[in-house]
Motif scaffolding. Structure first.
Motif, PDB file in Angstrom:
ATOM      1  N   LEU A 111       0.824  -1.213   0.000  1.00  0.00           N
ATOM      2  CA  LEU A 111       0.000   0.000   0.000  1.00  0.00           C
ATOM      3  C   LEU A 111       0.855   1.259   0.000  1.00  0.00           C
ATOM      4  O   LEU A 111       0.536   2.238  -0.698  1.00  0.00           O
ATOM      5  N   VAL A 112       1.938   1.249   0.754  1.00  0.00           N
ATOM      6  CA  VAL A 112       2.845   2.406   0.755  1.00  0.00           C
ATOM      7  C   VAL A 112       3.446   2.621  -0.630  1.00  0.00           C
ATOM      8  O   VAL A 112       3.537   3.752  -1.120  1.00  0.00           O
ATOM      9  N   THR A 113       3.842   1.542  -1.294  1.00  0.00           N
ATOM     10  CA  THR A 113       4.436   1.652  -2.626  1.00  0.00           C
ATOM     11  C   THR A 113       3.439   2.192  -3.641  1.00  0.00           C
ATOM     12  O   THR A 113       3.775   3.064  -4.449  1.00  0.00           O
ATOM     13  N   LEU A 114       2.210   1.696  -3.614  1.00  0.00           N
ATOM     14  CA  LEU A 114       1.193   2.144  -4.564  1.00  0.00           C
ATOM     15  C   LEU A 114       0.833   3.609  -4.347  1.00  0.00           C
ATOM     16  O   LEU A 114       0.781   4.406  -5.300  1.00  0.00           O
ATOM     17  N   LEU A 115       0.569   3.984  -3.090  1.00  0.00           N
ATOM     18  CA  LEU A 115       0.180   5.367  -2.812  1.00  0.00           C
ATOM     19  C   LEU A 115       1.326   6.331  -3.105  1.00  0.00           C
ATOM     20  O   LEU A 115       1.112   7.410  -3.685  1.00  0.00           O
ATOM     21  N   SER A 116       2.534   5.962  -2.724  1.00  0.00           N
ATOM     22  CA  SER A 116       3.674   6.845  -2.958  1.00  0.00           C
ATOM     23  C   SER A 116       3.928   7.031  -4.447  1.00  0.00           C
ATOM     24  O   SER A 116       4.164   8.157  -4.906  1.00  0.00           O
ATOM     25  N   GLY A 117       3.866   5.945  -5.225  1.00  0.00           N
ATOM     26  CA  GLY A 117       4.114   6.051  -6.656  1.00  0.00           C
ATOM     27  C   GLY A 117       3.063   6.878  -7.375  1.00  0.00           C
ATOM     28  O   GLY A 117       3.388   7.737  -8.200  1.00  0.00           O
ATOM     29  N   TYR A 118       1.787   6.653  -7.045  1.00  0.00           N
ATOM     30  CA  TYR A 118       0.713   7.347  -7.765  1.00  0.00           C
ATOM     31  C   TYR A 118       0.680   8.837  -7.435  1.00  0.00           C
ATOM     32  O   TYR A 118       0.712   9.692  -8.333  1.00  0.00           O
ATOM     33  N   PHE A 119       0.633   9.172  -6.156  1.00  0.00           N
ATOM     34  CA  PHE A 119       0.499  10.580  -5.785  1.00  0.00           C
ATOM     35  C   PHE A 119       1.795  11.361  -6.025  1.00  0.00           C
ATOM     36  O   PHE A 119       1.742  12.564  -6.312  1.00  0.00           O
ATOM     37  N   VAL A 144      14.088  21.082   0.814  1.00  0.00           N
ATOM     38  CA  VAL A 144      14.587  21.211   2.186  1.00  0.00           C
ATOM     39  C   VAL A 144      14.087  20.054   3.043  1.00  0.00           C
ATOM     40  O   VAL A 144      14.826  19.512   3.883  1.00  0.00           O
ATOM     41  N   MET A 145      12.839  19.650   2.836  1.00  0.00           N
ATOM     42  CA  MET A 145      12.281  18.548   3.622  1.00  0.00           C
ATOM     43  C   MET A 145      12.963  17.223   3.319  1.00  0.00           C
ATOM     44  O   MET A 145      12.947  16.309   4.139  1.00  0.00           O
ATOM     45  N   MET A 146      13.585  17.111   2.129  1.00  0.00           N
ATOM     46  CA  MET A 146      14.336  15.912   1.811  1.00  0.00           C
ATOM     47  C   MET A 146      15.535  15.742   2.732  1.00  0.00           C
ATOM     48  O   MET A 146      16.000  14.611   2.962  1.00  0.00           O
ATOM     49  N   SER A 180       5.946  12.164  -0.318  1.00  0.00           N
ATOM     50  CA  SER A 180       7.311  11.637  -0.395  1.00  0.00           C
ATOM     51  C   SER A 180       8.154  12.600  -1.235  1.00  0.00           C
ATOM     52  O   SER A 180       8.138  12.518  -2.466  1.00  0.00           O
ATOM     53  N   PRO A 181       8.875  13.517  -0.604  1.00  0.00           N
ATOM     54  CA  PRO A 181       9.596  14.560  -1.361  1.00  0.00           C
ATOM     55  C   PRO A 181      10.620  14.003  -2.340  1.00  0.00           C
ATOM     56  O   PRO A 181      10.718  14.482  -3.474  1.00  0.00           O
ATOM     57  N   PHE A 182      11.398  13.020  -1.926  1.00  0.00           N
ATOM     58  CA  PHE A 182      12.447  12.519  -2.814  1.00  0.00           C
ATOM     59  C   PHE A 182      11.863  11.840  -4.048  1.00  0.00           C
ATOM     60  O   PHE A 182      12.393  11.990  -5.158  1.00  0.00           O
ATOM     61  N   VAL A 183      10.764  11.096  -3.877  1.00  0.00           N
ATOM     62  CA  VAL A 183      10.135  10.440  -5.019  1.00  0.00           C
ATOM     63  C   VAL A 183       9.585  11.480  -5.987  1.00  0.00           C
ATOM     64  O   VAL A 183       9.722  11.347  -7.210  1.00  0.00           O
ATOM     65  N   VAL A 184       8.987  12.538  -5.455  1.00  0.00           N
ATOM     66  CA  VAL A 184       8.477  13.623  -6.306  1.00  0.00           C
ATOM     67  C   VAL A 184       9.613  14.275  -7.075  1.00  0.00           C
ATOM     68  O   VAL A 184       9.512  14.534  -8.283  1.00  0.00           O
ATOM     69  N   PHE A 185      10.704  14.545  -6.396  1.00  0.00           N
ATOM     70  CA  PHE A 185      11.853  15.184  -7.047  1.00  0.00           C
ATOM     71  C   PHE A 185      12.416  14.301  -8.159  1.00  0.00           C
ATOM     72  O   PHE A 185      12.692  14.780  -9.264  1.00  0.00           O
ATOM     73  N   PHE A 186      12.561  13.019  -7.906  1.00  0.00           N
ATOM     74  CA  PHE A 186      13.136  12.120  -8.908  1.00  0.00           C
ATOM     75  C   PHE A 186      12.225  12.009 -10.131  1.00  0.00           C
ATOM     76  O   PHE A 186      12.689  12.083 -11.275  1.00  0.00           O
ATOM     77  N   ILE A 187      10.921  11.823  -9.904  1.00  0.00           N
ATOM     78  CA  ILE A 187       9.996  11.672 -11.023  1.00  0.00           C
ATOM     79  C   ILE A 187       9.891  12.969 -11.810  1.00  0.00           C
ATOM     80  O   ILE A 187       9.759  12.957 -13.043  1.00  0.00           O
TER      81      ILE A 187
END
Length: 308
Positions: A111-119, A144-146, A180-187
């Motif tokens: 669930l964490v993986t699905l929600l983090s990836g989608y949003f 900064v939050m990263m 998830s700041p780092f995931v947002v930044f990478f994508i």
């Protein structure tokens, strides 16, 4: 007159017969260079095979020791599996219900993986193709939050969860993964390198809604980056020990890392075979995740390396 006739005949023959095409000369590399290239390539492949074997040895030791007795493990390493797998499993099952912890960890991690990836993909899409007031400030705040460790907010997060009445449940372990700041930044960085604004504008001209553009155009092109981050998100959630230890109180809701932590001071710790078996069971999902999704890491890293 005869000379003129002869010249006209030669001119006519030259017009009838097309000129011969000259074939380019094929220059073969020297044999020494070919041998040197083959030798260097073989040396590289040999080094990669040796490195792969070295990386695989710890997993092989873990699997083999899970089938051996405590005395056999103390005698030294062996590549031959033992015959005590069922005995080790019985000792492990008498102390903890490892499959309940496995199920809890799998529910939380998936669930964490699905929600983090989608949003995160949706947020990255907004940062890439929308202009709004405070966009740069919000993005800098996210960067900064990263850099802030999550453990610093553990006490405050515990108090908030207590106030909301969601302690001893999976909700505080799953819902915060939406941000998830780092995931947002990478994508976002991947999207800017692969998805051009002209495709979004063409879809808007055709009358597609913003959600349809995101689901049919942007999200499929983001999938390599989403899959790459999903690997690390899944592993991070699966190995998460501190948050479940603080937020969960019921033994039937403990995740696998918490249960494995309880084995350190128990009788199972005296039986190394049972301990290795528990570790092997906990590592299997991580190996499966890498096996099926590791190819996306290369494709996402190489995105944008070659510009057309």
């Amino acid at each position: 007159m005869e000379q003129n006739a002869e010249s006209r005949r030669m001119l006519a023959d030259s017009e009838v017969q097309p000129p011969r095409e000259e074939k380019p000369l094929r220059v073969e590399p020297p044999k020494n260079k070919v041998k040197k290239k083959r030798f260097s390539r073989g040396l590289i492949y040999t080094g990669l095979v040796i490195l792969t074997i070295i990386c695989f040895i710890p997993f092989l030791m873990m699997l083999v020791n899970a089938t051996r007795t405590n005395g056999e493990i103390m005698t030294g390493f062996s590549l031959i599996p033992g015959t005590s797998l069922l005995d080790n499993y019985a000792i492990l099952s008498d102390y903890i219900n490892i499959w309940t912890g496995f199920k809890n960890s799998l529910i939380v991690a998936v669930l964490v993986t699905l929600l983090s990836g989608y949003f995160s993909a949706m947020t990255a899409f907004g940062f890439s193709f929308y202009e709004f007031k405070g966009k740069n400030v919000m993005f800098i705040f996210m960067l900064v939050m990263m850099m802030v460790p999550g453990q610093l907010g553990l006490i405050g997060f515990y108090e908030i969860s207590k106030t909301l009445g969601i302690l001893d449940s999976f909700i505080p372990l799953i819902i915060p993964s939406i941000a998830s700041p780092f995931v947002v930044f990478f994508i976002r960085q991947y999207t800017q390198a692969t998805l051009h604004i002209s495709m979004i504008e063409a879809a808007r001209i055709d009358g597609a809604s913003e959600l349809r553009i995101f689901h049919t155009i942007a999200l499929p092109m983001m999938m390599p980056a989403v899959a790459t981050m999903s690997i690390f998100t899944f592993i991070g959630s699966w190995n998460n020990y501190l948050m479940p230890l603080v937020l969960l109180f019921s033994p039937e809701k403990y995740t696998l890392p918490v249960l494995m932590g309880f084995l350190k001071g128990s009788q199972v710790a005296e039986n190394l075979g049972a301990l290795y078996l528990g570790i092997a069971i906990s590592v299997v999902p991580i190996m499966i995740a890498f096996l099926f999704l590791s190819k996306y890491i290369v494709s996402s890293i190489s995105a944008g390396a070659v510009k057309e």
